[in-house]
Scaffold this motif. Structure first.
Motif, mmCIF file in Angstrom:
data_model
loop_
_atom_site.group_PDB
_atom_site.id
_atom_site.type_symbol
_atom_site.label_atom_id
_atom_site.label_comp_id
_atom_site.label_asym_id
_atom_site.label_seq_id
_atom_site.Cartn_x
_atom_site.Cartn_y
_atom_site.Cartn_z
ATOM 1 N N ALA A 68 0.810 -1.220 0.000
ATOM 2 C CA ALA A 68 0.000 0.000 0.000
ATOM 3 C C ALA A 68 0.843 1.270 0.000
ATOM 4 O O ALA A 68 0.359 2.342 -0.371
ATOM 5 N N SER A 69 2.116 1.148 0.351
ATOM 6 C CA SER A 69 2.996 2.323 0.414
ATOM 7 C C SER A 69 3.228 2.955 -0.952
ATOM 8 O O SER A 69 3.635 4.113 -1.032
ATOM 9 N N ILE A 70 2.968 2.236 -2.040
ATOM 10 C CA ILE A 70 3.227 2.809 -3.366
ATOM 11 C C ILE A 70 2.126 3.768 -3.805
ATOM 12 O O ILE A 70 2.252 4.411 -4.840
ATOM 13 N N ALA A 71 1.061 3.891 -3.025
ATOM 14 C CA ALA A 71 -0.046 4.782 -3.391
ATOM 15 C C ALA A 71 0.440 6.215 -3.583
ATOM 16 O O ALA A 71 -0.086 6.939 -4.428
ATOM 17 N N GLU A 72 1.453 6.618 -2.834
ATOM 18 C CA GLU A 72 1.969 7.983 -2.947
ATOM 19 C C GLU A 72 2.597 8.265 -4.312
ATOM 20 O O GLU A 72 2.703 9.406 -4.729
ATOM 21 N N TYR A 73 3.025 7.207 -5.030
ATOM 22 C CA TYR A 73 3.648 7.383 -6.340
ATOM 23 C C TYR A 73 2.637 7.464 -7.475
ATOM 24 O O TYR A 73 3.001 7.769 -8.597
ATOM 25 N N LEU A 74 1.396 7.164 -7.213
ATOM 26 C CA LEU A 74 0.375 7.114 -8.251
ATOM 27 C C LEU A 74 -0.182 8.498 -8.555
ATOM 28 O O LEU A 74 -1.307 8.832 -8.209
ATOM 29 N N GLU A 75 0.611 9.304 -9.196
ATOM 30 C CA GLU A 75 0.241 10.652 -9.632
ATOM 31 C C GLU A 75 0.719 10.834 -11.063
ATOM 32 O O GLU A 75 1.851 10.472 -11.382
ATOM 33 N N GLY A 76 -0.101 11.359 -11.922
ATOM 34 C CA GLY A 76 0.299 11.593 -13.312
ATOM 35 C C GLY A 76 0.203 10.329 -14.134
ATOM 36 O O GLY A 76 -0.537 9.399 -13.813
ATOM 37 N N MET A 77 0.969 10.286 -15.226
ATOM 38 C CA MET A 77 0.942 9.143 -16.148
ATOM 39 C C MET A 77 1.838 8.039 -15.604
ATOM 40 O O MET A 77 3.055 8.052 -15.815
ATOM 41 N N THR A 78 1.239 7.102 -14.877
ATOM 42 C CA THR A 78 2.026 6.046 -14.249
ATOM 43 C C THR A 78 1.748 4.690 -14.881
ATOM 44 O O THR A 78 0.659 4.421 -15.374
ATOM 45 N N VAL A 79 2.769 3.863 -14.835
ATOM 46 C CA VAL A 79 2.679 2.483 -15.291
ATOM 47 C C VAL A 79 3.140 1.609 -14.120
ATOM 48 O O VAL A 79 4.031 2.001 -13.362
ATOM 49 N N ILE A 80 2.505 0.451 -13.984
ATOM 50 C CA ILE A 80 2.839 -0.468 -12.904
ATOM 51 C C ILE A 80 3.467 -1.716 -13.531
ATOM 52 O O ILE A 80 2.859 -2.357 -14.387
ATOM 53 N N ALA A 81 4.680 -2.025 -13.126
ATOM 54 C CA ALA A 81 5.369 -3.237 -13.575
ATOM 55 C C ALA A 81 5.439 -4.174 -12.377
ATOM 56 O O ALA A 81 5.763 -3.750 -11.269
ATOM 57 N N TYR A 82 5.129 -5.445 -12.605
ATOM 58 C CA TYR A 82 5.101 -6.387 -11.493
ATOM 59 C C TYR A 82 5.504 -7.780 -11.964
ATOM 60 O O TYR A 82 5.427 -8.106 -13.138
ATOM 61 N N SER A 83 5.953 -8.587 -10.990
ATOM 62 C CA SER A 83 6.304 -9.974 -11.278
ATOM 63 C C SER A 83 6.246 -10.770 -9.986
ATOM 64 O O SER A 83 6.370 -10.209 -8.896
ATOM 65 N N GLU A 84 6.051 -12.078 -10.119
ATOM 66 C CA GLU A 84 6.071 -12.943 -8.947
ATOM 67 C C GLU A 84 7.490 -13.090 -8.434
ATOM 68 O O GLU A 84 7.715 -13.152 -7.238
ATOM 69 N N ASP A 85 8.449 -13.178 -9.357
ATOM 70 C CA ASP A 85 9.860 -13.225 -8.988
ATOM 71 C C ASP A 85 10.196 -11.899 -8.312
ATOM 72 O O ASP A 85 9.921 -10.833 -8.866
ATOM 73 N N PRO A 86 10.768 -11.933 -7.123
ATOM 74 C CA PRO A 86 11.017 -10.696 -6.382
ATOM 75 C C PRO A 86 11.943 -9.689 -7.040
ATOM 76 O O PRO A 86 12.039 -8.571 -6.563
ATOM 77 N N VAL A 87 12.631 -10.055 -8.119
ATOM 78 C CA VAL A 87 13.533 -9.083 -8.743
ATOM 79 C C VAL A 87 13.316 -8.885 -10.240
ATOM 80 O O VAL A 87 13.870 -7.953 -10.819
ATOM 81 N N ALA A 88 12.534 -9.728 -10.885
ATOM 82 C CA ALA A 88 12.413 -9.688 -12.349
ATOM 83 C C ALA A 88 11.905 -8.349 -12.866
ATOM 84 O O ALA A 88 12.493 -7.768 -13.782
ATOM 85 N N ALA A 89 10.817 -7.843 -12.307
ATOM 86 C CA ALA A 89 10.253 -6.578 -12.786
ATOM 87 C C ALA A 89 11.240 -5.430 -12.582
ATOM 88 O O ALA A 89 11.402 -4.574 -13.451
ATOM 89 N N ALA A 90 11.901 -5.407 -11.436
ATOM 90 C CA ALA A 90 12.872 -4.346 -11.160
ATOM 91 C C ALA A 90 14.035 -4.405 -12.146
ATOM 92 O O ALA A 90 14.500 -3.374 -12.632
ATOM 93 N N LYS A 91 14.507 -5.611 -12.477
ATOM 94 C CA LYS A 91 15.608 -5.763 -13.434
ATOM 95 C C LYS A 91 15.216 -5.229 -14.808
ATOM 96 O O LYS A 91 15.973 -4.501 -15.435
ATOM 97 N N VAL A 92 14.031 -5.605 -15.280
ATOM 98 C CA VAL A 92 13.597 -5.187 -16.612
ATOM 99 C C VAL A 92 13.420 -3.675 -16.671
ATOM 100 O O VAL A 92 13.872 -3.022 -17.612
ATOM 101 N N VAL A 93 12.764 -3.110 -15.659
ATOM 102 C CA VAL A 93 12.529 -1.665 -15.650
ATOM 103 C C VAL A 93 13.860 -0.918 -15.559
ATOM 104 O O VAL A 93 14.071 0.070 -16.269
ATOM 105 N N ASP A 94 14.755 -1.384 -14.703
ATOM 106 C CA ASP A 94 16.058 -0.727 -14.570
ATOM 107 C C ASP A 94 16.824 -0.760 -15.887
ATOM 108 O O ASP A 94 17.384 0.243 -16.312
ATOM 109 N N LYS A 95 16.828 -1.907 -16.551
ATOM 110 C CA LYS A 95 17.515 -2.026 -17.840
ATOM 111 C C LYS A 95 16.860 -1.115 -18.872
ATOM 112 O O LYS A 95 17.544 -0.450 -19.655
ATOM 113 N N TYR A 96 15.532 -1.063 -18.870
ATOM 114 C CA TYR A 96 14.830 -0.260 -19.868
ATOM 115 C C TYR A 96 15.054 1.235 -19.639
ATOM 116 O O TYR A 96 15.140 1.994 -20.599
ATOM 117 N N THR A 97 15.161 1.669 -18.391
ATOM 118 C CA THR A 97 15.398 3.096 -18.128
ATOM 119 C C THR A 97 16.777 3.535 -18.617
ATOM 120 O O THR A 97 16.977 4.704 -18.920
#
Length: 170
Positions: A68-97
């Motif tokens: 629930a702590s991510i609610a503060e980030y939901l302002e403007g044009m936001t996209v949510i990336a998620y995965s069951e693997d605890p690091v997969a989504a973060a790896k992909v987003v970090d690489k893409y940025t």
């Protein structure tokens, strides 16, 4: 979108927030459709997903969830990336940025732990579930391989000594 569709979307988002190992929130303003499709394809390959949802509905879905702590980030044009693997989504987003400066990480959550952009980057640097399983299997297999080598070593030593003696005798 009628009320029933909104309720269904809130339920779907609630399931995502509850079952995901990591959730990353980012701004995607200025990204083209092709760039977004590329991000989605990269995420799908890693076993994750990307979702664009109305911030208000996402905030409703977050109520009572571990992330629930991510609610503060939901302002403007936001996209949510998620995965069951605890690091997969973060790896992909970090690489893409690194490849596309239009995607800006705002933060995320790993279970009930809130992550700022630096935290998302730190999670992206962690080994994935598959990498951990491979290293554990290697650690488990190494002693057995060492034992097999130690058992076979005297026989190979004797064989090499005998071949050396045979060569000298000939």
């Amino acid at each position: 979108m009628d009320r029933a569709q909104k309720e269904q979307l809130v339920d779907d988002l609630g399931q995502i927030f509850e079952s995901s190992g990591v959730v990353v929130v980012a701004h995607y303003e200025g990204m083209t459709v092709a760039e977004m499709q590329d991000l989605r394809a990269n995420m799908r390959e890693a076993g994750g997903s990307v979702r664009v949802a109305k911030n208000k509905l996402a905030k409703i879905a977050l109520e009572g969830k571990p992330c629930a702590s991510i609610a503060e980030y939901l302002e403007g044009m936001t996209v949510i990336a998620y995965s069951e693997d605890p690091v997969a989504a973060a790896k992909v987003v970090d690489k893409y940025t690194k490849e596309n400066d239009k995607l800006v990480v705002l933060g995320g959550a790993m279970g009930d732990t809130a992550l700022d952009p630096a935290g998302v980057k730190a999670v992206a640097g962690m080994p994935s579930r598959e990498e951990l399983i491979a290293s554990i299997a290697g650690c488990i297999g190494a002693p057995a391989s060492n034992i097999a080598g130690a058992i076979g070593a005297p026989a190979s030593n004797i064989a090499s000594v005998l071949s050396t003696i045979e060569e000298k005798a000939a």
